[in-house]
Enzyme design. Structure first.
Site, PDB file in Angstrom:
ATOM      1  CG  ASP A  29      55.936 -21.784  37.850  1.00 51.05           C
ATOM      2  OD1 ASP A  29      56.445 -22.349  38.494  1.00 51.05           O
ATOM      3  OD2 ASP A  29      56.227 -20.276  37.554  1.00 51.05           O
ATOM      4  CG  ASP A  98      42.129 -32.575  33.665  1.00 56.73           C
ATOM      5  OD1 ASP A  98      41.027 -32.973  33.021  1.00 56.73           O
ATOM      6  OD2 ASP A  98      41.795 -31.609  34.741  1.00 56.73           O
ATOM      7  CG  ASP A 200      37.178 -31.936  31.411  1.00 56.41           C
ATOM      8  OD1 ASP A 200      36.903 -31.201  32.430  1.00 56.41           O
ATOM      9  OD2 ASP A 200      36.464 -31.568  30.379  1.00 56.41           O
ATOM     10  CD  GLU A 257      33.901 -33.162  35.233  1.00 54.32           C
ATOM     11  OE1 GLU A 257      33.672 -32.284  35.983  1.00 54.32           O
ATOM     12  OE2 GLU A 257      34.300 -32.979  34.144  1.00 54.32           O
ATOM     13  CG  ASP A 331      34.922 -27.431  38.048  1.00 55.40           C
ATOM     14  OD1 ASP A 331      35.615 -26.744  37.628  1.00 55.40           O
ATOM     15  OD2 ASP A 331      35.016 -28.817  37.519  1.00 55.40           O
TER      16      ASP A 331
HETATM   17  C1  GLC Z   1      34.961 -29.933  33.582  1.00 54.50           C
HETATM   18  C2  GLC Z   1      36.062 -29.238  34.458  1.00 54.50           C
HETATM   19  C3  GLC Z   1      35.685 -27.697  34.370  1.00 54.50           C
HETATM   20  C4  GLC Z   1      35.476 -27.230  33.033  1.00 54.50           C
HETATM   21  C5  GLC Z   1      34.568 -27.964  32.167  1.00 54.50           C
HETATM   22  C6  GLC Z   1      34.801 -27.739  30.519  1.00 54.50           C
HETATM   23  O1  GLC Z   1      34.061 -29.942  34.184  1.00 54.50           O
HETATM   24  O2  GLC Z   1      36.332 -29.700  35.580  1.00 54.50           O
HETATM   25  O3  GLC Z   1      36.706 -27.091  35.333  1.00 54.50           O
HETATM   26  O4  GLC Z   1      35.175 -25.861  33.037  1.00 54.50           O
HETATM   27  O5  GLC Z   1      34.794 -29.367  32.232  1.00 54.50           O
HETATM   28  O6  GLC Z   1      35.905 -28.235  30.173  1.00 54.50           O
HETATM   29 CA    CA Z   2      55.007 -18.527  36.788  1.00 53.62          CA
END
Ligand code: GLC
Ligand code: CA
Length: 558
Positions: A29, A98, A200, A257, A331
């Site tokens: 958390d 993120d 992402d 990413e 990942d």
């Molecule tokens: C990115 C993230 C991964 C996720 C995917 C869908 O690749 O790093 O963990 O499953 O996007 O959001």
């Molecule tokens: Ca917790």
């Protein structure tokens, strides 16, 4: 290169679910993150990227967001988040969230409205198409297996697009209303004092339209989404708009990413005034992965393969911008298991790997637990797996004719759960992660590998990472390590990973990735040994003899 506040920083990725649980529910958390800020400060990291903590049904562990402007109660409250930002700031640390905006959760209000009225405003927030002759609009395969098209609940005549899981419907970025909503959410967070975002799966937001088939690349008759992305043009319009409206006004640090970028686009992505501040280098991550699936992929890289990948990226990026360097994330398998072969795995080779990637040009990121050398889990049954992608790849392997054992081995080598097991803080119950039952099994090696024992051991991997962060920040060497040029050194010499960084100072980074000693000729006089993973140094006037798995950083005259 025009200097930016984040150039000198060091990143650290937190996967909150597995970081530290402070209320005994088995799930990490935000309070846990706040509690460990002093630890992270000591480690020497200052940009903290948190994997998603927004409300989510958790089919993809938070990468399926049902409300962009809140915190999932499992992780805490908005007040906890404010507190984390404020506490970090006191230590001159920055929080990145993120940004998951290629898709949202099917439980998000927008998708719920789209189901109610597919022809209304929210229907156009997604890609919804009528079924024609029971055929899907195209034959793309989702990243987590199966077709990208799924029947729209309550509408047997309609289907919607999801390039990830069916509970992650893709947002229609072609619709300006969608973009405005997304930008509004981003600015709302930036106003709270965030340092920026990790962005992402962003390369997926631009689809090649109209939807059309590509030649099937597996027996399922489908084709990887990646094939379509090669032909999708024009993502820059969306990314440029987002940067201008959301990131530049706040001088945010953003790291994308980005897979499949085209080489001539790098400048647009991370050059001065690029869409992002930085993006991750995935060359070594992708190396050896087969189109057919994990069962056909290489479980680890040889030193020569690893060198080839990192050097290629370094040469390609040059002075265009700042790449972000990693050996792990949530990942991927654990770096020490993927980039070091089982025969070469030892305390010195782990430090060598750490040193080699960390001092490359770019922003180094450490993933939680990497600093103590956490390892892959030896999964003995699929019951130990939570990750949707692993469950799919296991089936892919079986369908390709692998035995159950082979399929499990493939899943074990690549499972995203390898990196998601709880952080090993101590040798106590549940590795000190939780008083309750952890949501995912702890790696049984926590008695040998944990933070507590490494904190007091000056020879530990953790202590070595501290030396690396200290070197990158040392006033005399900072300029060279941040802005200095990169050049390969004796590139053809086998199992030697060596490069120079030249700026105000001249640095030579040497790693001998083999069980035998090897001689390396020197470019000139050695002024100082700045870092060494062993005690001895054997230097003659013209040569250095590197011991097995020795890693050394030298300051040289030229
Ligand atoms: C990115 C993230 C991964 C996720 C995917 C869908 O690749 O790093 O963990 O499953 O996007 O959001
Ligand atoms: Ca917790």
């Amino acid at each position: 290169m025009k200097k930016k506040w984040w150039h000198e920083k060091i990143g650290y990725q937190i996967y909150p679910k597995s970081f530290l649980d402070t209320n005994g529910d088995g799930v990490g958390d935000l309070t846990g993150v706040i509690e460990k800020l002093p630890y992270l400060e000591q480690l020497g990291v200052d940009i903290l990227w948190l994997s998603p903590v927004y409300p989510s049904p958790m089919v993809d562990n938070g990468y399926d967001i049902s409300d962009y402007e809140n915190i999932d109660p499992r992780f805490g409250t908005l007040e906890d988040m404010d507190r984390l930002i404020a506490e970090a700031k006191k230590r001159e640390m920055y929080i990145l969230m993120d940004l998951v905006v290629n898709h949202c959760s099917d439980e998000h209000e927008w998708f719920q409205q789209a189901i109610k009225d597919p022809d209304g405003k929210y229907g156009n927030f997604f890609y919804i198409r009528d079924k024609k002759d029971d055929k899907a609009p195209c034959n793309w395969r989702s990243y987590f297996g199966g077709p990208v098209w799924e029947e729209l609940p309550g509408h047997p005549d309609k289907q919607y697009l999801h390039v990830f899981h069916k509970k992650q419907p893709d947002l229609n970025w072609e619709n300006p209303e969608v973009r405005e909503e997304v930008y509004k959410n981003i600015r709302w967070w930036m106003e709270k004092g965030l340092g920026g975002f990790r962005i992402d799966a962003i390369i997926n937001i631009k689809k090649k339209l109209p939807f059309s088939d590509y030649p099937a690349d597996r027996a399922d008759g489908l084709c990887s989404v990646g094939r379509m992305l090669e032909e999708a043009e024009g993502i820059g319009e969306f990314l440029g708009e987002m940067a201008e409206k959301c990131f530049h006004p706040y001088d945010a640090f953003t790291v994308g990413e980005v897979f499949n970028e085209k080489e001539d686009e790098i400048k647009d992505f991370i050059g001065e005034n690029g869409y992002f501040s930085s993006m991750f280098d995935f060359e070594e991550t992708c190396y050896g992965k087969s189109e057919d699936g994990w069962y056909a992929s290489k479980p680890y890289l040889t030193p020569e393969e690893y060198k080839k990948c990192i050097f290629h990226t370094q040469k390609k990026i040059g002075d265009t911008g700042m790449i972000s360097n990693i050996i792990e994330n949530h990942d991927e398998p654990r770096g020490v298991c993927h980039y070091i072969s089982p025969e070469d795995r030892c305390p010195d080779s782990r430090k060598l790997l750490a040193g080699v990637y960390f001092l490359l040009k770019g922003i180094p990121f450490i993933y939680q637990g990497q600093e103590i050398g956490m390892e892959n889990m030896e999964f003995t049954s699929m019951d130990q797996i939570d990750d949707i992608s692993t469950i799919d790849e296991y089936q892919v392997a079986l369908r390709a004719g692998c035995s159950e054992k082979e399929a499990l081995d493939a899943a074990s080598a690549f499972s995203r759960d390898n990196a998601r097991t709880p952080v090993q803080w101590s040798a106590e119950k549940n590795a000190g992660f939780s008083e309750g039952e952890p949501w995912l099994g702890v790696n049984p090696n926590y008695k040998e590998i944990n933070v507590k024992s490494q904190l007091t051991d000056s020879d530990s991997l953790l202590s070595f990472y501290k030396k690396l962060t200290a070197l990158r920040k040392a006033p005399e060497y900072k300029e060279t390590l941040v802005y200095g040029t990169f050049a390969p050194y004796q590139e053809e010499q086998k199992n030697l990973i060596a490069y120079t960084r030249n700026g105000e100072k001249n640095l030579l980074i040497l790693g001998n990735m083999q069980a035998q000693s090897q001689k390396v000729s020197l470019p000139g006089e050695v002024k100082e040994v700045l870092l060494n993973n062993q005690k001895a140094v054997e230097i003659t006037e013209k040569e250095i003899i590197l011991k097995p798995y020795q890693f050394i950083v030298l300051e040289t005259a030229v």
